[in-house]
Write a protein that holds these residues in place. Structure first.
Motif, short mmCIF file in Angstrom:
data_model
loop_
_atom_site.label_atom_id
_atom_site.label_comp_id
_atom_site.label_asym_id
_atom_site.label_seq_id
_atom_site.Cartn_x
_atom_site.Cartn_y
_atom_site.Cartn_z
N ARG A 23 2.66 -35.76 21.50
CA ARG A 23 2.99 -37.12 21.09
C ARG A 23 4.04 -37.02 19.99
NH1 ARG A 23 -0.99 -40.98 21.89
NH2 ARG A 23 0.60 -42.45 21.14
N THR A 83 -8.74 -37.51 17.90
CA THR A 83 -7.73 -37.98 16.96
C THR A 83 -7.19 -36.79 16.19
OG1 THR A 83 -8.76 -40.15 16.72
CG2 THR A 83 -7.27 -39.45 14.97
N GLU A 136 -1.07 -39.71 12.33
CA GLU A 136 -2.06 -39.27 13.31
C GLU A 136 -1.72 -39.82 14.69
OE1 GLU A 136 -5.76 -42.36 13.19
OE2 GLU A 136 -5.64 -40.96 11.47
N PHE A 137 -2.20 -39.13 15.70
CA PHE A 137 -2.06 -39.54 17.09
C PHE A 137 -3.39 -39.34 17.80
CE2 PHE A 137 2.35 -38.26 16.11
CZ PHE A 137 3.04 -39.38 16.55
N GLU A 138 -3.57 -40.04 18.90
CA GLU A 138 -4.73 -39.80 19.75
C GLU A 138 -4.30 -38.98 20.95
OE1 GLU A 138 -7.59 -42.17 22.82
OE2 GLU A 138 -7.35 -43.05 20.83
N ILE A 171 -9.00 -32.69 12.90
CA ILE A 171 -9.26 -33.24 14.22
C ILE A 171 -10.58 -33.99 14.15
CG2 ILE A 171 -9.61 -32.73 16.67
CD1 ILE A 171 -8.05 -30.09 16.08
N SER A 172 -10.58 -35.26 14.55
CA SER A 172 -11.78 -36.08 14.40
C SER A 172 -11.98 -36.93 15.64
CB SER A 172 -11.67 -36.96 13.16
OG SER A 172 -10.58 -37.87 13.29
N GLU A 173 -13.10 -37.67 15.65
CA GLU A 173 -13.45 -38.59 16.73
C GLU A 173 -13.33 -37.92 18.10
OE1 GLU A 173 -11.46 -42.38 16.30
OE2 GLU A 173 -11.28 -42.07 14.15
N LYS A 180 -4.87 -35.45 13.20
CA LYS A 180 -4.30 -35.89 11.93
C LYS A 180 -3.38 -34.80 11.36
CE LYS A 180 -8.28 -38.85 10.94
NZ LYS A 180 -9.34 -39.21 9.98
N SER A 211 -11.06 -37.32 24.66
CA SER A 211 -10.04 -37.69 23.68
C SER A 211 -10.39 -37.13 22.31
CB SER A 211 -9.89 -39.22 23.60
OG SER A 211 -11.09 -39.80 23.10
#
Length: 406
Positions: free
Chosen positions: A80, A47, A90-92, A38-40, A49, A45
Motif C-alpha cells: 500500500r 493493521t 498506517e494501512f490495512e 502490527i495490530s488488529e 503501523k 486482515s
C-alpha cells in the motif's frame, strides 16, 4: 600586442571554481522509515503501523508498506502506498490467507531513491471453515465426546469420528426425529427430540429410547450429570436419576411450562424459560423449587450451564457467573453483547452470541477474564452452539457448522 594568456587563465580558474561548487553539494540521503507495530490481526486482515522520522536530503515523495509470506518483501509484492507523510501512518493489509505467517516492511521514497524499514512478522488467525454436511441439514445443536463430534439436526444425528473426517448419518434406533438438544454425562449422550429422549452409550453410534413414564413430549433442553438427567420440555420439567429408566415430573415447578434451558451442578438442578425471563433451582431432585434471586426482567436468560465449580448464565445483555451454585450471580464486566450459547470443554468456557456484535468469547480461568475472537458465518446470524474436541473448535451459526483450529 597584448597576450591572451591572462584571460585564458581567468576562464579556466572560473570553470574550476564552478565544478568544485557542484561537487561540494551535500550528500544524497534517503528517508528514514520504520515498521512500528502490527495490530488488529484477524484471519484475513491486519493493521500495519509505520513511521517516517526524516525525509532525507530531498523532499519526501511517497510512503508505504509492503508484505509477503517470505522475508524481505519489496514494492513488487503486496503493498500500500500514499503521498508524503511525516511521522506515523498506517494501512490495512487485506485479503490475507488465514493461519499464515507474513513479513512486513515500511518504505519511503525521495528523489534519491527508496529505503525500507525494519522487518516485522505476524501470523493471521486460523479462521473459520465451513463444514456443514454435504446434504446441508438444518443444524440445531452440537456436542463432542473424545474425538467424536455429533450434530443434532432437523432430521436426526450426524456423526464425525475426527475433526477432519466426513459426516455420516447416525440414526440407528432414533429415526429421523428433529433433534432439539444434546447433553453428555460421562460416556452417555442424551438427545432431546420432538418425540422424547434417546440415549447413546457408544458416542452416538446407536440410540435407544428412554421415554418410559416420560412419553413423546417435545424436549427443548437437557442437562445431565452421572445418572441424573433434567429435561426441560413444552410441558414442564422432568427428572430421572437412573439414566432414563423412569422419569418424574416436577409437579411443584412454579415456572412457565415451556422450559427452554436446564443445568445440573452437584446436587442442584436448574430450569428456566427465556420467554418468561426466569430461572428456578432445586436442591432435592425437583421436589421443590426456588426462583433465582437475580431479576432477569430486562435481560432474558438464554442459556445456563454448569462450569464446575461455577454456574454460568448467558443473557441478552452479557454473561453471569456464580460461585455459590446460583444463590448470587455476578456479571462478567466489559461484555454487554447478547449471548445465546455456552459450552464448557477441556477447561475452557466458550460463549457465543450475535455474530454482528462479534461476540464469541472464551475463558480459561473460570470467567475471571474473557477474550474476544472472530465469529463464524454470516454476520447477521447468531452463534447458537459451541463445542470443542482437541484443538478444534466447532460453532453453529445460522444453523450451519463451522470449525477452526484453536
Amino acid at each position: 600586442m597584448r597576450s591572451k594568456l591572462p584571460f585564458i587563465a581567468v576562464v579556466l580558474f572560473s570553470l574550476i571554481l564552478i565544478t568544485q561548487c557542484k561537487t561540494k553539494e551535500g550528500p544524497k540521503v534517503l528517508p528514514t522509515v520504520s515498521t512500528k507495530e502490527i495490530s488488529e490481526i484477524t484471519d484475513s486482515s491486519a493493521t500495519l503501523k509505520c513511521n517516517t522520522a526524516d525525509e532525507g536530503s530531498s523532499e519526501l515523495e511517497t510512503v508505504g508498506v509492503c508484505w509477503a509470506t517470505f522475508t524481505g518483501p519489496t514494492r513488487l509484492d503486496s503493498h500500500r502506498v500514499s503521498g508524503p507523510v511525516k511521522g506515523d501512518y498506517e494501512f490495512e493489509a487485506g485479503h490475507l490467507k488465514n493461519n499464515t505467517t507474513y513479513y512486513v516492511r515500511a518504505f519511503a521514497t525521495n528523489k534519491e531513491g527508496v529505503t525500507f524499514g525494519n522487518e516485522l512478522t505476524f501470523k493471521t488467525k486460523p479462521g473459520w471453515v465451513y463444514v456443514t454436511p454435504l446434504d446441508n441439514p438444518y443444524v440445531t445443536s452440537i456436542i463432542t465426546i473424545n474425538t467424536t463430534v455429533l450434530l443434532g439436526t432437523a432430521s436426526g444425528i450426524y456423526r464425525s469420528d475426527g475433526a477432519t473426517a466426513g459426516w455420516v448419518a447416525s440414526n440407528s434406533g432414533l429415526g429421523n426425529l428433529k433433534i432439539k438438544c444434546l447433553a453428555r454425562a460421562g460416556g452417555d449422550i442424551y438427545a432431546g427430540t420432538e418425540g422424547g429422549v434417546f440415549l447413546s452409550a457408544n458416542a452416538g453410534g446407536s440410540w435407544a429410547s428412554v421415554n418410559n413414564t416420560l412419553g413423546s413430549v417435545n424436549v427443548n433442553a437437557l442437562a445431565a450429570e452421572g445418572e441424573t438427567v433434567c429435561a426441560g420440555t413444552t410441558n414442564g420439567v422432568y427428572i430421572t436419576t437412573n439414566r432414563g429408566v423412569n422419569w418424574n415430573k416436577a409437579v411443584n415447578y412454579q415456572g412457565a411450562p415451556d422450559v427452554s434451558m436446564a443445568a445440573v451442578l452437584g446436587t442442584r438442578m436448574y430450569a428456566g424459560s427465556k420467554t418468561a425471563r426466569e430461572i428456578y433451582m432445586s436442591d432435592n431432585y425437583g421436589q421443590s423449587w426456588t426462583k433465582m434471586t437475580k431479576d432477569f426482567a430486562n435481560e432474558a436468560p438464554t442459556a445456563i450451564m454448569a462450569y464446575p465449580p461455577q454456574l454460568v448464565v448467558a443473557t441478552e445483555s452479557g454473561l453471569y457467573y456464580s460461585n455459590d451454585q446460583g444463590n448470587t450471580l455476578e456479571k462478567v464486566p466489559g461484555f454487554n453483547s447478547p449471548l445465546y450459547s455456552v459450552s464448557f470443554t477441556d477447561n475452557a468456557l466458550f460463549a457465543g452470541g450475535e455474530a454482528k456484535m462479534e461476540s464469541l468469547y472464551f475463558s480459561n480461568d473460570h470467567g475471571t477474564t474473557f477474550t474476544l475472537t472472530e465469529n463464524p458465518g454470516n454476520t447477521t446470524n447468531y452463534v447458537t452452539g459451541l463445542a470443542r474436541t482437541g484443538t478444534t473448535l466447532f460453532a453453529v451459526s445460522g444453523n450451519k457448522v463451522y470449525k477452526m483450529k484453536w
